[in-house]
Structures are given as structure tokens and as C-alpha cells.
Enzyme design. Structure first.
Site, PDB file in Angstrom:
ATOM      1  CG  ASP A  67      53.125  -6.556  12.213  1.00  0.00           C
ATOM      2  OD1 ASP A  67      53.385  -5.576  12.949  1.00  0.00           O
ATOM      3  OD2 ASP A  67      52.785  -6.420  11.030  1.00  0.00           O
ATOM      4  CE  LYS A 164      45.463  -5.214  24.854  1.00  0.00           C
ATOM      5  NZ  LYS A 164      46.579  -4.289  24.687  1.00  0.00           N
TER       6      LYS A 164
END
Ligand code: ITT
Length: 186
Positions: A67, A164
Site C-alpha cells: 500500500d 525514481k
């Protein structure tokens, strides 16, 4: 020896990013397989609670879920655990509207990976600090990437996928996960 783990997610971007990170860190010692499956997420106060609850619902011997969320300082941590719903409903433009005129642009992205091996459960948390742009920038990545610039940089995650890959919340959580999985093999 190699250990195989099933990553349960409906989001292909997440699978690709995590698989690449684990490959880079652990080579062929950890194999990530994609189980494309959506599952219900309980509404809870923390990403950890969401992950623990979901792990209890998912079957499998070696399963992983994640999550993730975007937390914005000036909005008291919002959207946080509501990140998926907020992205679906108001999107990046809605977030930018809420941030209009706001000088405090600080934000952080968090990934909580939950691993269940047999009956044992472990969580691995990764975080990256940064700030929210004034407009969407970049075509790569997904979700909130076009409006998030990591600390010390000037490009958004959507403009600079290599950035990233190097320092994202997911990469940092992957490092902890890989360290644990590798420790099991010694
Ligand atoms: P699963 O729950 O099926 O894994 P999801 O896309 O719903 O996939 P999350 O609940 O973890 O994933 O993500 C919450 C929101 O945060 C969602 O809108 C994502 O697009 C966004 N998000 C997650 N990781 C992100 C990242 O690395 N960069 C930008 N946005 C991200």
C-alpha cells in the site's frame, strides 16, 4: 538458490518498478511473480493497518502486497491512506487546486510492503521526501508522479524515471525486503 514471491497487485506499474528494483539489488536470488488481482482495502489510519488486513485475506504461501500513498504537509498528511480514492476522484489537478497559493509544498511518498511467508508476516517501509509542483510535469511513471519532485532535485518522478528508480519510496522498501529475503538464504 532463489526465492519466489508473488506480488498481488492490480497495478502493473507497481509490479514493474518493484521487480526492477529487486533485480538490481538481489539479482536472480529473488524472483517476483505478478498475481494480477484486486483486493478490498479496509479504511484505516495507517498504510500498515491496510496492508496487515489485506494480507489476512489473500491466499498463498509466499505473497507480497503493497500500500502506497502521498502525504502532503500543508494538508495535514492528506491524501495519505486515501491516496487511491483521491487520485481516482479529483486526480492530480484536484490536488494542485487544493494547493493553490500554498507556500509550504513539502510532501512525502510512502510504500509499505507486506510479506507473508507461510504463517510469518513482515512489513517493510520506504519513504522519500520532496515537494509538490505547481503544475503536472512529465509523461513517465503513474499516479502522483507528475506532481512530485524528490528533495534536492528539480525534475518530477514522471520527468525522470531514472531518478525514481534510484530513490523512490518503493526502492527503499525494496532494499529492506531484499535484505530480509537474502538473509533467509544464508
Ligand atoms: P494495488 O492496491 O492493486 O496494489 P493501487 O494502484 O490501488 O494498486 P495503492 O493503493 O498502493 O495502489 O496506491 C494508492 C495511490 O497512490 C494510487 O492512486 C496510486 O496511483 C498512487 N501511487 C502509488 N504508488 C505511486 C508512485 O510510485 N508514484 C505515484 N503515485 C503512486
Amino acid at each position: 538458490m532463489s526465492i519466489e514471491v508473488e506480488f498481488v497487485t492490480g497495478n502493473e506499474h507497481k509490479f514493474r518498478e518493484l521487480a526492477a528494483a529487486l533485480r538490481e539489488i538481489a539479482g536472480s536470488a529473488v524472483k517476483l511473480r505478478w498475481r494480477r488481482q484486486r483486493y478490498t482495502e479496509v479504511q484505516a489510519d495507517t498504510l500498515e493497518e491496510v496492508v496487515l488486513h489485506a494480507l489476512g485475506e489473500i491466499e498463498g504461501e509466499a505473497v507480497l502486497i503493497e500500500d502506497a500513498g502521498l502525504f502532503i504537509s500543508a494538508l495535514g498528511g492528506f491524501p495519505g491512506v486515501y491516496s487511491a480514492y483521491v487520485h481516482q476522484s479529483i486526480g492530480n489537478r484536484g490536488i494542485l487546486r487544493m494547493m493553490q497559493g500554498e507556500e509550504d509544498r513539502r510532501a512525502w511518498m510512502v510504500s509499505v510492503l507486506g510479506l507473508r511467508l507461510g504463517t510469518g508476516v513482515r512489513l517493510f517501509r520506504g519513504e522519500v521526501r520532496g515537494w509538490i509542483t505547481g503544475a503536472e510535469r512529465g509523461e513517465h511513471g503513474f499516479g502522483y508522479d507528475p506532481i512530485f519532485v524528490p528533495e534536492g532535485c528539480s525534475s518530477t518522478f514522471a520527468e525522470a524515471p531514472e531518478l525514481k528508480a534510484k530513490l523512490s519510496h518503493r526502492k527503499r522498501a525494496a532494499e529492506k525486503l531484499a535484505e530480509y529475503l537474502l538473509s533467509l538464504q544464508h
